[in-house]
Motif scaffolding. Sequence first.
Motif, short mmCIF file in Angstrom:
data_model
loop_
_atom_site.label_atom_id
_atom_site.label_comp_id
_atom_site.label_asym_id
_atom_site.label_seq_id
_atom_site.Cartn_x
_atom_site.Cartn_y
_atom_site.Cartn_z
N ASN A 316 0.87 -1.18 0.00
CA ASN A 316 0.00 0.00 0.00
C ASN A 316 0.91 1.23 0.00
O ASN A 316 1.16 1.85 1.04
CB ASN A 316 -0.90 0.00 1.24
CG ASN A 316 -2.13 -0.87 1.06
OD1 ASN A 316 -2.63 -1.05 -0.04
ND2 ASN A 316 -2.64 -1.41 2.16
N ARG A 332 -5.11 5.83 -4.20
CA ARG A 332 -4.34 4.67 -3.73
C ARG A 332 -3.27 4.33 -4.74
O ARG A 332 -3.45 4.49 -5.95
CB ARG A 332 -5.26 3.45 -3.55
CG ARG A 332 -6.09 3.48 -2.28
CD ARG A 332 -7.09 2.35 -2.26
NE ARG A 332 -8.22 2.61 -3.15
CZ ARG A 332 -9.14 1.70 -3.48
NH1 ARG A 332 -9.03 0.47 -3.03
NH2 ARG A 332 -10.13 2.02 -4.28
N LEU A 334 -1.12 0.96 -5.39
CA LEU A 334 -0.87 -0.44 -5.07
C LEU A 334 0.32 -0.91 -5.88
O LEU A 334 0.25 -1.03 -7.11
CB LEU A 334 -2.11 -1.29 -5.38
CG LEU A 334 -3.41 -0.86 -4.70
CD1 LEU A 334 -4.56 -1.76 -5.12
CD2 LEU A 334 -3.25 -0.86 -3.18
#
Length: 449
Positions: A316, A332, A334
């Motif tokens: 993360n 986000r 990833l």
Amino acid sequence: MKTRYAIIGAGPTGLGAARRLTELGEKSFVVLEKNSHPGGLAASFTDKKGFTWDIGGHVVFSHYEYYDRLLDELMQGEYIEHLRESWVRALKSWVPYPFQNNIRHLPNQEKWECVRGLLPGERSETTPDNFREWINSIFGKGIAKYFMLPYNYKVWATYPEKMSFSWIGERVSVVDLRSVLKNIILEKDHLSWGPNNKFRFPLKGGTGSIYRKLAATVADHIKYNTQIVSIDQQAKRLTDSEGNMFEYDHLLNTAPIDILTASWLTSPSEQLINAADKLKHNSVIVAGIGLSSSKTDPRCWMYFPENDCPFYRVTNFHNYSPRNTPIPGQGRALMCEVSYSKDKKLDPAKVVQEVEDGLINTTLLSDTERKDIISRWSINVDYGYPIPCLQRDEALQILQPALESMNIYSRGRFGGWKYEVSNMDHSVMQGVEWAQRMINGEPETTYRI
């Protein structure tokens, strides 16, 4: 050009050496870097959408006072400190890392298999010959089956029976039956094992920002876009792809030692070529999936031993620093790592799509969140991990003394080819200690032949 010390590579080891030479008053040295940027495998990149990515899941922790002081100087307080939260995805369950200490989270049948494998008489007491046998003798058949064997094949892209276990040290948490049973019965988790339980990360620019700043302190000595093509070890002369020549007294190589030996040296002996051929490495594709949407998830990284996804680890990366996404604190990032080799093949053209599908299979993304993906970034790293194969130590015992007899010193992640001392702190300190050996005659302690 003539110089006292030539250094191949401006990654952590080469830069550590350059910095220490400068501190010790040495000015006659040059760093030759094939890329247009410093950092090597610790470099960072910003994609077209504004996401920052590392080449894998680097975290900053240290075993050395020198490295700690250097980081303090370079980062100047612009970092975030994290307590590690990492998990393993197995049997549709999330198990806290280390897996072997927290099997209480598994379904009952598999939990019992793991415990049964640890009972007296279940594990072999004979000395193991390879990594597979070591795993079974230390962890038992249950833990080996559900995590240790499939995960290690997935990360190394090498069958465990082709690997030694001499590199283990603090890299793997061993297991204690008493603790396992206590954690199950008292429903407790054991989470704090390992040297990276607490780590730092730069506020901006990714891990690569550390090495860009370090490179700036020795910038006058670095020549970028300089690809070595040959080394005349007798004349002590390097030649690059443009025909430029660099004469040296001592050479520090941080490029892969097998390339140095088989491709660059002038007329290497058959013994050296054969030794270099025994060294094995995997390759890694790092795929970054950037999303516009946010979701609370405190985990730092996760391990994936099973076949429902191609990656062995997902970070993360947005949790490491809010500035790793285009709008700080939103979205986000990833970061997914996939290995491959002759023993574990893949189609690089399909990896990013397979990673995306794997994120859904493992519940990190829902199918409806595909619409939130605004960036798909990847980098293919030919030399990912130096594999501690069964022949490694024998090969290095031939290669390293022979090279040193030529005043060539090979250090770093692939220059030294010892995974157990190739964290960033280890790598920098290999360069630092080499410089201290050259100038002051001090023995090296991190890398030992």
